[in-house]
Scaffold this active site. Structure first.
Site, PDB file in Angstrom:
ATOM      1  CE  LYS A 256      -3.124   2.600   3.033  1.00 15.30           C
ATOM      2  NZ  LYS A 256      -3.756   2.645   4.372  1.00 15.30           N
ATOM      3  CG  ASP A 261      -5.570   8.402   4.460  1.00 13.94           C
ATOM      4  OD1 ASP A 261      -6.485   8.982   3.848  1.00 13.94           O
ATOM      5  OD2 ASP A 261      -5.773   7.503   5.295  1.00 13.94           O
ATOM      6  CE  LYS A 268      -6.248   9.282   7.875  1.00 16.31           C
ATOM      7  NZ  LYS A 268      -6.687   8.089   8.599  1.00 16.31           N
ATOM      8  CG  ASP A 338      -9.768   7.731   7.140  1.00 14.36           C
ATOM      9  OD1 ASP A 338      -8.745   7.856   6.434  1.00 14.36           O
ATOM     10  OD2 ASP A 338      -9.741   7.737   8.384  1.00 14.36           O
ATOM     11  CD  GLU A 340      -6.730   5.431   2.663  1.00 11.72           C
ATOM     12  OE1 GLU A 340      -5.619   4.999   2.993  1.00 11.72           O
ATOM     13  OE2 GLU A 340      -7.615   5.736   3.499  1.00 11.72           O
ATOM     14  NE  ARG A 342     -10.598  -1.128   4.134  1.00 10.12           N
ATOM     15  CZ  ARG A 342     -11.089  -1.301   5.354  1.00 10.12           C
ATOM     16  NH1 ARG A 342     -12.215  -1.981   5.530  1.00 10.12           N
ATOM     17  NH2 ARG A 342     -10.473  -0.789   6.397  1.00 10.12           N
TER      18      ARG A 342
END
Length: 488
Positions: A256, A261, A268, A338, A340, A342
């Site tokens: 990943k 993020d 977040k 959030d 994301e 996967r």
């Protein structure tokens, strides 16, 4: 740093600091220490009595000495148990950390089989590691460790080869740490891909990448959805190492690579965003593993994939409730932007599966739920194959990296069912790390697969044992040991 192996006596070695492992049996039981203490005029014995040093793990005493070729001696307690290579790594790591403001270090190895010499090389280079890229002027260290000598009873060809292997692994870990520590304004998805390209070309790996148009042609719509709110272009990268002789196995690794993020529209809180530069640690680990395997010339074909993207809140950002078709054709309903990682992994896994690898292993800083379950120092291990899990845990035990096998609880699969699509990408609140793994399993078919949730140990708020604050390089050692054990 210059690293060397020597059989010179500890009384004669020249260095700023000499590190010695000491058990509770004390000096009297060790010939080298008796001679060293005698040469120092009994200074070591007096210091041990003065400080009530018991040789327990974690204890240490630093002593100014005369009469020998070093200025100081560091005694480090290692306990009474029979020492392993991982104990040697920890001891040498501590010695290198203590010598960080000196120029030269010598270390008397308590055991010197091949694994111990390899681990000692990893330990000294790991202990000396510093991320200095953005320090300027007086903030840069005035002095750093420039050379280390490992004192052993042997320096034959096998011992030297073990030293070199340890250096290769330490270099791979340092590369992984550097990438994870890099700030997100500089390490964009494109920059991460370029870093992988540079490393691949330096060590003879093949390099392939897919830009936004290439990903669209693959039908990687989940991957592309995550990056829609970013001004940066995404990249998917494949590094390939093929041994000169016939490969005994084919292993694919997937990482990943969220270079930042924000959480997307499900944004977040500020405090949770500060460390989100580390959300590409899975990609960095994957790069480190591939480079190490190539440099060690392992007889295994390695394919290392990663998906690099940003999860931002721009005008095109994907939304909760959106539905996208994955690269393998499944439709997925978005629940929380959030979650994301996967989505990116799903499309990259689908690409890796096409190679029909013997094993498929992914590394990802995937869920906070895994940290809630296992704490900051242990990775969650999920596998659809018991033998693969057993082999990997055995490799981790040798290297001292902490993994815990987690269940793929079938009942929780129900929470991924969607009313309007083939599946949702998130389940209920409970068992969040498990439902994330179950979602990824949807994209690996019958391939023997393992998912490693490294959200905790990949990036630490404070140093722990041989792992520094920040990027740790966790996972590289276990992966390489696993590959080595595949071929006996």
């Amino acid at each position: 740093m210059k690293l060397s192996l020597s059989t010179v006596a500890p009384t004669r070695v020249r260095a700023d600091l000499l590190a010695v492992a000491l058990t509770s049996k004390g000096i009297a039981k060790t010939k080298e220490l008796v001679e060293l203490d005698r040469a120092c005029g009994g200074t070591l014995t007096r210091a041990i009595r003065r400080d009530d040093f018991k040789g327990k793990p974690g204890e240490s005493v630093r002593i100014d000495v005369a009469g020998v070729g070093v200025e100081q001696i560091l005694l480090v307690g290692v306990g009474d148990a029979e020492l392993s290579a991982r104990d040697v790594r920890a001891f040498v790591h501590r010695a290198a950390s203590a010598a960080s403001k000196l120029r030269t270090l010598a270390v008397l190895l308590p055991i010197d089989d091949d694994d111990a010499i390899r681990a000692a090389a990893e330990g000294v280079l790991g202990g000396a590691y510093r991320y200095l890229t953005y320090l300027t002027g007086d903030r840069r260290p005035k002095r750093m460790l420039e050379g280390a000598t490992l004192l052993a009873s042997r320096s034959d060809a096998k011992a030297k080869a073990a030293l070199e292997r340890g250096q290769v692994l330490a270099d791979a870990i340092a590369l992984t740490r550097d990438l994870v520590n890099a700030p997100p304004n500089d390490l964009t998805p494109k920059a991460l891909a370029e870093a992988a390209k540079k490393a691949a070309r330096a060590h003879g790996l093949d390099y392939r990448q897919w830009d936004e148009k290439g990903l669209a042609k693959l039908g990687a719509n989940l991957f592309l959805a995550v990056n829609r709110g970013s001004a940066e272009e995404p990249r998917m990268v494949q590094l390939t190492y093929k041994p000169k002789r016939k490969a005994q196995k084919r292993v694919a690794f997937v990482g990943k690579g969220l270079t930042f993020d924000s959480g997307g529209l499900c944004i977040k809180p500020p405090g949770s965003m500060l460390e989100m530069k580390c959300d590409m640690a899975g990609a960095a680990t994957t790069i480190g593993i591939a480079i190490a395997a190539a440099r060690l010339e392992l007889p295994i074909e390695i394919h290392a994939f990663f998906g690099a993207a940003e999860n931002m809140t721009g005008a095109g950002a994907y939304r909760p409730g959106d539905v996208f078709k994955s690269a393998d054709g499944k439709t997925v309903e978005i629940i929380n932007t959030d979650a994301e990682g996967r989505l990116v992994l799903a499309d990259v896994l689908a690409q890796a599966v096409k190679l029909e690898p013997d094993y498929l292993i992914d590394h990802a800083t995937l869920t906070g739920a895994c940290m809630v379950a296992l704490g900051p120092w242990t990775a969650g291990l999920f596998a659809n194959d018991d033998e693969l899990a057993r082999r990997y845990l055995a490799a981790a035990d040798v290297e001292g990296e902490s993994y815990w096998r987690m269940p793929l609880t079938e009942d929780l699969r129900e929470s991924l069912k969607s009313d309007i699509a083939d599946l949702k990408h998130m389940g209920d609140r409970w068992g969040g790390a498990i439902t994330a793994a179950l979602f990824l399993r949807e994209f690996v078919g019958k391939t023997r697969w393992m998912h490693l949730d490294i959200a905790g140990p990949a990036f630490l708020e404070r140093a722990h044992e041989t792992s520094p604050k920040g990027g740790t390089g966790f996972g590289v050692l276990t992966a390489v040991r696993f590959l080595e054990q595949l071929v006996g």
